[in-house]
Design an enzyme around this catalytic site. Sequence first.
Site, PDB file in Angstrom:
ATOM      1  N   LYS A  22      -9.754   1.909 -47.170  1.00  0.00           N
ATOM      2  CA  LYS A  22     -11.014   2.570 -46.809  1.00  0.00           C
ATOM      3  C   LYS A  22     -10.760   3.964 -46.236  1.00  0.00           C
ATOM      4  O   LYS A  22     -11.400   4.935 -46.630  1.00  0.00           O
ATOM      5  CB  LYS A  22     -11.777   1.739 -45.767  1.00  0.00           C
ATOM      6  N   ASN A  23      -9.823   4.046 -45.296  1.00  0.00           N
ATOM      7  CA  ASN A  23      -9.646   5.317 -44.593  1.00  0.00           C
ATOM      8  C   ASN A  23      -9.157   6.427 -45.510  1.00  0.00           C
ATOM      9  O   ASN A  23      -9.401   7.598 -45.257  1.00  0.00           O
ATOM     10  CB  ASN A  23      -8.678   5.143 -43.417  1.00  0.00           C
ATOM     11  N   CYS A 116     -17.772   4.422 -35.018  1.00  0.00           N
ATOM     12  CA  CYS A 116     -17.542   3.269 -34.144  1.00  0.00           C
ATOM     13  C   CYS A 116     -17.562   3.699 -32.681  1.00  0.00           C
ATOM     14  O   CYS A 116     -17.096   4.786 -32.342  1.00  0.00           O
ATOM     15  CB  CYS A 116     -16.170   2.669 -34.423  1.00  0.00           C
ATOM     16  N   ARG A 121     -14.026  10.220 -28.934  1.00  0.00           N
ATOM     17  CA  ARG A 121     -13.756  10.723 -30.278  1.00  0.00           C
ATOM     18  C   ARG A 121     -14.373  12.090 -30.569  1.00  0.00           C
ATOM     19  O   ARG A 121     -15.222  12.238 -31.454  1.00  0.00           O
ATOM     20  CB  ARG A 121     -14.208   9.716 -31.336  1.00  0.00           C
ATOM     21  N   ASP A 306      -5.766   0.158 -35.356  1.00  0.00           N
ATOM     22  CA  ASP A 306      -6.714  -0.610 -36.176  1.00  0.00           C
ATOM     23  C   ASP A 306      -6.283  -2.060 -36.396  1.00  0.00           C
ATOM     24  O   ASP A 306      -7.014  -2.835 -37.008  1.00  0.00           O
ATOM     25  CB  ASP A 306      -6.919   0.070 -37.539  1.00  0.00           C
ATOM     26  N   ARG A 398     -18.528  -2.574 -43.207  1.00  0.00           N
ATOM     27  CA  ARG A 398     -18.143  -1.170 -43.350  1.00  0.00           C
ATOM     28  C   ARG A 398     -16.743  -1.050 -43.941  1.00  0.00           C
ATOM     29  O   ARG A 398     -16.437  -0.064 -44.598  1.00  0.00           O
ATOM     30  CB  ARG A 398     -18.155  -0.470 -41.978  1.00  0.00           C
TER      31      ARG A 398
HETATM   32  C1  UD1 Z   1      -8.722   7.532 -38.009  1.00  0.00           C
HETATM   33  C2  UD1 Z   1      -9.177   6.262 -38.684  1.00  0.00           C
HETATM   34  C3  UD1 Z   1      -9.339   5.156 -37.652  1.00  0.00           C
HETATM   35  C4  UD1 Z   1      -8.071   4.991 -36.833  1.00  0.00           C
HETATM   36  C5  UD1 Z   1      -7.595   6.316 -36.260  1.00  0.00           C
HETATM   37  C6  UD1 Z   1      -6.239   6.247 -35.568  1.00  0.00           C
HETATM   38  C7  UD1 Z   1     -10.521   7.026 -40.566  1.00  0.00           C
HETATM   39  C8  UD1 Z   1     -11.853   7.070 -41.201  1.00  0.00           C
HETATM   40  N1  UD1 Z   1     -10.465   6.482 -39.338  1.00  0.00           N
HETATM   41  O1  UD1 Z   1      -9.740   7.918 -37.097  1.00  0.00           O
HETATM   42  O2  UD1 Z   1      -9.650   3.939 -38.355  1.00  0.00           O
HETATM   43  O3  UD1 Z   1      -8.310   4.088 -35.778  1.00  0.00           O
HETATM   44  O4  UD1 Z   1      -7.485   7.294 -37.324  1.00  0.00           O
HETATM   45  O5  UD1 Z   1      -5.286   5.719 -36.422  1.00  0.00           O
HETATM   46  O6  UD1 Z   1      -9.529   7.433 -41.152  1.00  0.00           O
HETATM   47  N2  UD1 Z   1      -9.245  13.234 -30.971  1.00  0.00           N
HETATM   48  C9  UD1 Z   1      -9.644  14.291 -30.190  1.00  0.00           C
HETATM   49  N3  UD1 Z   1     -10.123  15.409 -30.817  1.00  0.00           N
HETATM   50  C10 UD1 Z   1     -10.231  15.500 -32.174  1.00  0.00           C
HETATM   51  C11 UD1 Z   1      -9.803  14.401 -32.955  1.00  0.00           C
HETATM   52  C12 UD1 Z   1      -9.325  13.283 -32.318  1.00  0.00           C
HETATM   53  O7  UD1 Z   1      -9.574  14.257 -28.963  1.00  0.00           O
HETATM   54  O8  UD1 Z   1     -10.681  16.539 -32.685  1.00  0.00           O
HETATM   55  C13 UD1 Z   1      -8.701  12.009 -30.301  1.00  0.00           C
HETATM   56  C14 UD1 Z   1      -9.517  10.763 -30.554  1.00  0.00           C
HETATM   57  O9  UD1 Z   1     -10.583  10.654 -29.661  1.00  0.00           O
HETATM   58  C15 UD1 Z   1      -8.476   9.682 -30.378  1.00  0.00           C
HETATM   59  C16 UD1 Z   1      -7.185  10.339 -30.913  1.00  0.00           C
HETATM   60  O10 UD1 Z   1      -7.442  11.728 -30.890  1.00  0.00           O
HETATM   61  O11 UD1 Z   1      -8.306   9.358 -29.031  1.00  0.00           O
HETATM   62  C17 UD1 Z   1      -6.776   9.931 -32.297  1.00  0.00           C
HETATM   63  O12 UD1 Z   1      -7.884  10.058 -33.163  1.00  0.00           O
HETATM   64  P1  UD1 Z   1      -7.717  10.368 -34.720  1.00  0.00           P
HETATM   65  O13 UD1 Z   1      -6.287  10.126 -35.122  1.00  0.00           O
HETATM   66  O14 UD1 Z   1      -8.292  11.693 -35.007  1.00  0.00           O
HETATM   67  O15 UD1 Z   1      -8.619   9.236 -35.359  1.00  0.00           O
HETATM   68  P2  UD1 Z   1      -9.735   9.379 -36.477  1.00  0.00           P
HETATM   69  O16 UD1 Z   1      -9.274  10.340 -37.525  1.00  0.00           O
HETATM   70  O17 UD1 Z   1     -11.044   9.570 -35.839  1.00  0.00           O
END
Ligand code: UD1
Length: 419
Positions: A22-23, A116, A121, A306, A398
Amino acid sequence: MDAIKVRGGNLLRGEVVISGAKNSALKLMVATLLTDEKLTLKRMPDLADTRFLSGLLTHLGATVERDAASMGLHTERLASAEAPYDLVRKMRASFNVLGPLLARNGEARVSLPGGCAIGARPVDLHLKALEALGATIELADGYVEAKAKKGLIGAQIVFPFVSVGATEHAMLAAVLAKGDTVLENAAREPEIQDIADCLNAMGARVSGAGSSTITIQGVDRLHGAEHAVVPDRIETGTYALAVATAGGDVLLRDAVWKHNTALWDRMSAAGATLSQEIEGVRVKASGERLTATDMETRPYPGFPTDEQAQFMAAMCVADGRSVIRETIFENRFMHAPELMRMGAKIDLRGNEAIVTGVSELRGAPVMATDLRASVSLVIAGLVAAGETTIGRVYHLDRGFENLEAKLAGCGADIERVKE
Ligand code: UD1
């Protein structure tokens, strides 16, 4: 509203075919915005999230065709460069249209995302990456308004910490930038490699994906391509933990061994038997209690956040005490109170959950709170005495394709009901 009923106690035997990730699929779909030619994605999972994103891409001008296992996306012309609140708020990955829209159109307006409820985030790293590529960004009325009238320009971007989404977003924008982009401290998840492979098949020049330094030589245009989505390592880990917890012998067909080594390490320590086979990964467990094992989530190649909820469900019935530490998201133990309703003993202390295994969980009505949490309740239901009813399964829909059919095919007593 749909609910899932599970009656625990059956061993799992047979085979589960692992779907496309999915991701990865969600970001690959977005790549349609980068070309006026057709992109065909094979091994495409059919999920609430992929359907939802199809809606947004259609709004932006894409034609989306779906058949059994593939999806064709064709954005000959952009119909709009605005992604409205209603089409972004439900799913955070929708936000990734911003970079490609900007790269193709020179300006874009995209609502800030939802997703979620597992933590704050923010998207600050996404926006900083686009700014480094020459975009001007303004936030107004819950929207990001981005402009790069003369096109994006290659840059060196050093991420202060690892973000999967920001790495992918920067990659999706930089492929059409002028000159070279270097992403430092990039995320290394297999999905990132998958997206780079697809972009390269479309004519991009991305190298180093899968390592922490990714180099992108910008090109003038991308063309159509055909690409198979990488098998879902989170789905793989979920079924592996289900078998280890309930007991049995299941082949996870198409699963990629090397994408889950951190999980295999913890599961082997807990007493499950895992083997790499030509067709995928085989999981065997006697059905006796696993041994309690500690675990800490980390960016890839560490233990995936995850898979944390599913691992916790397994530890709830293991022999002994395990300490589970969540280091990626700050609010990712919402499944714990639901597991406790089934008799689990979990002590939450900040980002640590101390789980004391019990010899038996008892079926109960429980509520899904987020995507991965919901499936941990299914795993608990598979070993619990009596019946577990999981409400709000739209969270589960989802991200898990045909979950009940896949588990029932291995002998689980599970069905979807209307409540
Ligand atoms: C993606 C995955 C999610 C998974 C996560 C971590 C998808 C659709 N989702 O989410 O299933 O749990 O990777 O493996 O691919 N952060 C910030 N600022 C930003 C971006 C992120 O502070 O601009 C923080 C987030 O709040 C979190 C951490 O960085 O604490 C890691 O998040 P990130 O790796 O970006 O996760 P997602 O891409 O949202």
